[in-house]
Design an enzyme around this catalytic site. Structure first.
Site, PDB file in Angstrom:
ATOM      1  N   HIS A   1       3.199  -7.035  -2.288  1.00  0.00           N
ATOM      2  CA  HIS A   1       3.164  -6.222  -1.068  1.00  0.00           C
ATOM      3  C   HIS A   1       2.951  -4.735  -1.322  1.00  0.00           C
ATOM      4  O   HIS A   1       2.309  -4.052  -0.540  1.00  0.00           O
ATOM      5  CB  HIS A   1       4.430  -6.446  -0.217  1.00  0.00           C
ATOM      6  N   ASP A   2       3.453  -4.230  -2.440  1.00  0.00           N
ATOM      7  CA  ASP A   2       3.339  -2.786  -2.699  1.00  0.00           C
ATOM      8  C   ASP A   2       2.314  -2.465  -3.776  1.00  0.00           C
ATOM      9  O   ASP A   2       2.347  -1.369  -4.347  1.00  0.00           O
ATOM     10  CB  ASP A   2       4.709  -2.218  -3.101  1.00  0.00           C
TER      11      ASP A   2
ATOM     12  N   HIS B   1       2.885  -4.919   6.402  1.00  0.00           N
ATOM     13  CA  HIS B   1       4.331  -4.998   6.125  1.00  0.00           C
ATOM     14  C   HIS B   1       5.094  -3.733   6.504  1.00  0.00           C
ATOM     15  O   HIS B   1       6.312  -3.688   6.358  1.00  0.00           O
ATOM     16  CB  HIS B   1       4.599  -5.430   4.677  1.00  0.00           C
ATOM     17  N   HIS B   2       4.382  -2.701   6.997  1.00  0.00           N
ATOM     18  CA  HIS B   2       5.099  -1.511   7.492  1.00  0.00           C
ATOM     19  C   HIS B   2       4.853  -1.273   8.978  1.00  0.00           C
ATOM     20  O   HIS B   2       5.086  -0.167   9.476  1.00  0.00           O
ATOM     21  CB  HIS B   2       4.704  -0.262   6.691  1.00  0.00           C
TER      22      HIS B   2
ATOM     23  N   LYS C   1       0.529   0.840  -4.180  1.00  0.00           N
ATOM     24  CA  LYS C   1       1.180   2.048  -4.703  1.00  0.00           C
ATOM     25  C   LYS C   1       0.605   2.452  -6.059  1.00  0.00           C
ATOM     26  O   LYS C   1       0.947   3.503  -6.586  1.00  0.00           O
ATOM     27  CB  LYS C   1       2.695   1.831  -4.803  1.00  0.00           C
TER      28      LYS C   1
ATOM     29  N   ASP D   1      12.462  -6.779   2.534  1.00  0.00           N
ATOM     30  CA  ASP D   1      12.116  -5.538   1.825  1.00  0.00           C
ATOM     31  C   ASP D   1      13.163  -4.454   2.116  1.00  0.00           C
ATOM     32  O   ASP D   1      13.694  -3.800   1.207  1.00  0.00           O
ATOM     33  CB  ASP D   1      10.728  -5.103   2.333  1.00  0.00           C
TER      34      ASP D   1
ATOM     35  N   HIS E   1      -0.624   2.941   1.164  1.00  0.00           N
ATOM     36  CA  HIS E   1      -0.546   1.835   0.204  1.00  0.00           C
ATOM     37  C   HIS E   1      -0.792   0.441   0.797  1.00  0.00           C
ATOM     38  O   HIS E   1      -1.359  -0.403   0.095  1.00  0.00           O
ATOM     39  CB  HIS E   1       0.763   1.890  -0.616  1.00  0.00           C
TER      40      HIS E   1
HETATM   41 FE   LIG Z   1       5.445  -1.061   1.141  1.00  0.00          FE
HETATM   42 FE   LIG Z   2       8.934  -3.025  -1.076  1.00  0.00          FE
END
Ligand SMILES: [Fe+2]
Ligand SMILES: [Fe+2]
Length: 329
Positions: free
Chosen positions: A183-184, A236-237, A187, A265, A212
């Site tokens: 998911h990240d 996811h954000h 980044k 998360d 990201h």
């Molecule tokens: Fe994230």
């Molecule tokens: Fe995360």
């Protein structure tokens, strides 16, 4: 799931026989009979293979192949360029245009089938190799920060328990697991001085971090095996009231798996130490989650379900603050 083949050729008896022959071997066959449509179909369908006959009225086959390959989303899709030709220069032109193979002599359907099968096997192998590289990349980003190390593995555990309680099918659970691990991954584009900054981020830094999910989606999008997790990575954000990013989706517009992942998360972030605060107890973290749900940010019914699971102790037993901090560090 059947493999999808995009058959690019003018409408003809020959195209029909290729199509029905491949369908008889359980391939899903789509057709395109001009260059523009073929480009669009390739992008939208993301087929497993393109069989490109150099017969189109509007564009040369080599040029069309080059244009298809020019889009990074099509990079992993093997294209077979088919043109009756004995000129060795055409083989070189095909390679240069990005074709996986150039079929110059007339090829029987049976022979074509065995070549198609081996190209698809190779593609599956490359896809799996690339997926493991992407997973390693995601792990290496987490490993940069001792506080984040193991974060994704932990949210796999929380998210899967929540998803399993909703009776989601096994295939969804497998995809959710991969989505949690990746998911990240976006980044990777965030400079270390921002990623590892102990204090609050300024506006400019926040903007960089907020990119990201989209960058993560771009990194994973060429891989067929990751196609279904792309919306989870991208969204996811998001927040239920539309105040999240990158697309400001609301409520059910946010994919269910993304809503599940974000609860796991945030929960993990709350129960682990941060430079600016100690880890919260599980109970305090659940209170915070339910506060965020009342604000309209998180899916309230999922937060309620998640709290039930945590409090039942059947899944991941409640621990005191110190034990949690050391267990999850
Ligand atoms: Fe994230
Ligand atoms: Fe995360």
């Amino acid at each position: 799931m059947n493999s999808a083949i995009l058959l690019v050729d003018v409408a003809s008896a020959s195209r029909d026989s290729w199509k029905s022959f491949l369908q008889s071997y359980n391939y899903d066959v789509f057709t395109a009979e001009d260059g523009e449509f073929a480009l669009r179909e390739c992008l939208e369908l993301q087929p497993d293979l393109v069989l490109l006959h150099d017969t189109l009225p509007d564009v040369d086959g080599f040029e069309l192949c080059r244009r298809m390959k020019g889009n990074p989303l099509n990079l992993q899709i093997p294209i077979v360029l088919i043109k009756p030709s004995s000129d060795p220069a055409d083989v070189a032109r095909g390679r240069k245009a990005g074709a996986a193979e150039f079929w110059g002599t007339s090829t029987s359907l049976q022979e074509a089938l065995s070549r198609v099968e081996s190209l698809l096997r190779l593609r599956g192998y490359i896809d799996e190799q690339a997926k493991s590289v992407v997973l390693s990349l995601a792990r290496s980003i987490e490993a940069k920060s001792p506080l984040m190390n193991g974060h994704s593995e932990r949210i796999v555990k929380y998210a899967l328990q929540l998803a399993a309680s909703l009776d989601l099918p096994e295939v969804d659970l497998q995809e959710l697991r991969i989505a949690c691990l990746l998911h990240d991954i976006g980044k990777v584009s965030v400079p270390d001085e921002i990623l590892l900054k102990p204090g609050a981020l300024n506006t400019e830094e926040t903007e960089i971090v907020r990119q990201h999910p989209v960058i993560g989606e771009h990194i994973c999008s060429p891989l067929k095996s990751l196609r279904r997790v792309l919306p989870v990575i991208r969204h996811h954000h998001e927040r239920m009231d539309g105040s999240g990013y990158p697309d400001g989706l609301r409520g059910d517009e946010i994919p269910l798996m993304a809503r599940i992942l974000q609860i796991a998360d945030i929960y993990d972030a709350l129960i682990t130490d941060r430079p600016y605060r100690c880890a919260l107890s599980s109970e305090d973290a659940l209170e915070t989650l339910s506060g965020e749900a009342s604000h309209g940010w998180l899916d309230a019914s999922l937060v309620w379900k998640f709290s039930q699971i945590c409090r039942s102790g059947d899944y991941f037993p409640l621990r005191g603050r110190t034990m949690l901090a050391s267990y999850y560090a």
